[in-house]
Design a protein around this motif. Structure first.
Motif, mmCIF file in Angstrom:
data_model
loop_
_atom_site.group_PDB
_atom_site.id
_atom_site.type_symbol
_atom_site.label_atom_id
_atom_site.label_comp_id
_atom_site.label_asym_id
_atom_site.label_seq_id
_atom_site.Cartn_x
_atom_site.Cartn_y
_atom_site.Cartn_z
ATOM 1 N N GLY A 31 0.788 -1.221 0.000
ATOM 2 C CA GLY A 31 0.000 0.000 0.000
ATOM 3 C C GLY A 31 0.822 1.274 0.000
ATOM 4 O O GLY A 31 0.300 2.347 -0.262
ATOM 5 N N LEU A 32 2.120 1.191 0.286
ATOM 6 C CA LEU A 32 3.000 2.359 0.231
ATOM 7 C C LEU A 32 3.540 2.508 -1.183
ATOM 8 O O LEU A 32 3.933 1.532 -1.814
ATOM 9 N N LYS A 33 3.552 3.732 -1.667
ATOM 10 C CA LYS A 33 4.021 3.997 -3.028
ATOM 11 C C LYS A 33 5.475 4.482 -2.990
ATOM 12 O O LYS A 33 5.804 5.415 -2.274
ATOM 13 N N VAL A 34 6.327 3.818 -3.765
ATOM 14 C CA VAL A 34 7.757 4.157 -3.827
ATOM 15 C C VAL A 34 8.102 4.514 -5.266
ATOM 16 O O VAL A 34 7.786 3.766 -6.194
ATOM 17 N N HIS A 35 8.746 5.663 -5.440
ATOM 18 C CA HIS A 35 9.188 6.088 -6.772
ATOM 19 C C HIS A 35 10.633 5.625 -6.965
ATOM 20 O O HIS A 35 11.531 6.073 -6.247
ATOM 21 N N PRO A 36 10.883 4.729 -7.922
ATOM 22 C CA PRO A 36 12.230 4.201 -8.132
ATOM 23 C C PRO A 36 13.268 5.288 -8.381
ATOM 24 O O PRO A 36 14.402 5.180 -7.932
ATOM 25 N N GLU A 37 12.895 6.354 -9.086
ATOM 26 C CA GLU A 37 13.848 7.426 -9.382
ATOM 27 C C GLU A 37 14.358 8.098 -8.107
ATOM 28 O O GLU A 37 15.523 8.488 -8.027
ATOM 29 N N GLU A 38 13.494 8.227 -7.100
ATOM 30 C CA GLU A 38 13.910 8.849 -5.836
ATOM 31 C C GLU A 38 14.904 7.953 -5.090
ATOM 32 O O GLU A 38 15.866 8.442 -4.504
ATOM 33 N N VAL A 39 14.661 6.641 -5.124
ATOM 34 C CA VAL A 39 15.582 5.706 -4.475
ATOM 35 C C VAL A 39 16.923 5.703 -5.208
ATOM 36 O O VAL A 39 17.988 5.735 -4.584
ATOM 37 N N GLU A 40 16.888 5.703 -6.544
ATOM 38 C CA GLU A 40 18.128 5.763 -7.329
ATOM 39 C C GLU A 40 18.913 7.029 -7.012
ATOM 40 O O GLU A 40 20.140 6.977 -6.857
ATOM 41 N N ALA A 41 18.229 8.155 -6.909
ATOM 42 C CA ALA A 41 18.913 9.417 -6.604
ATOM 43 C C ALA A 41 19.607 9.344 -5.251
ATOM 44 O O ALA A 41 20.737 9.815 -5.105
ATOM 45 N N ALA A 42 18.961 8.742 -4.262
ATOM 46 C CA ALA A 42 19.570 8.606 -2.938
ATOM 47 C C ALA A 42 20.794 7.688 -2.990
ATOM 48 O O ALA A 42 21.840 8.004 -2.417
ATOM 49 N N ILE A 43 20.683 6.578 -3.692
ATOM 50 C CA ILE A 43 21.812 5.644 -3.814
ATOM 51 C C ILE A 43 22.960 6.308 -4.575
ATOM 52 O O ILE A 43 24.124 6.205 -4.190
#
Length: 76
Positions: free
Chosen positions: A23-35
């Motif tokens: 139910g939680l929405k995760v944007h892959p681009e935001e995770v990539e930017a953090a990594i």
């Protein structure tokens, strides 16, 4: 998804852009930017992997910078 423009390919987005984790929405681009902000990371690719209970989990393929490239960089 990619587009071919003037003989070059450009990344223009993802087909299924948001990963739903219980139910939680995760944007892959935001995770990539953090990594990618980590100094040892050259690039990353984040995607979903199906899981029976949560629906999906986030996984990342990470390419680290070459230790040789770091050694060759001039220090100031």
């Amino acid at each position: 998804m990619v587009e071919l423009r003037d003989g070059r390919y450009y990344f223009v987005g993802r087909r299924g852009g948001i990963i739903n984790i219980g139910g939680l929405k995760v944007h892959p681009e935001e995770v990539e930017a953090a990594i990618n902000r980590h100094p040892s990371v050259r690039m990353s690719l984040v995607k979903a992997r199906r899981r029976p209970i949560t629906g999906a989990i986030v996984v990342a393929d990470v390419v680290i910078k070459s230790p040789l490239a770091e050694a060759a960089r001039p220090t100031r």
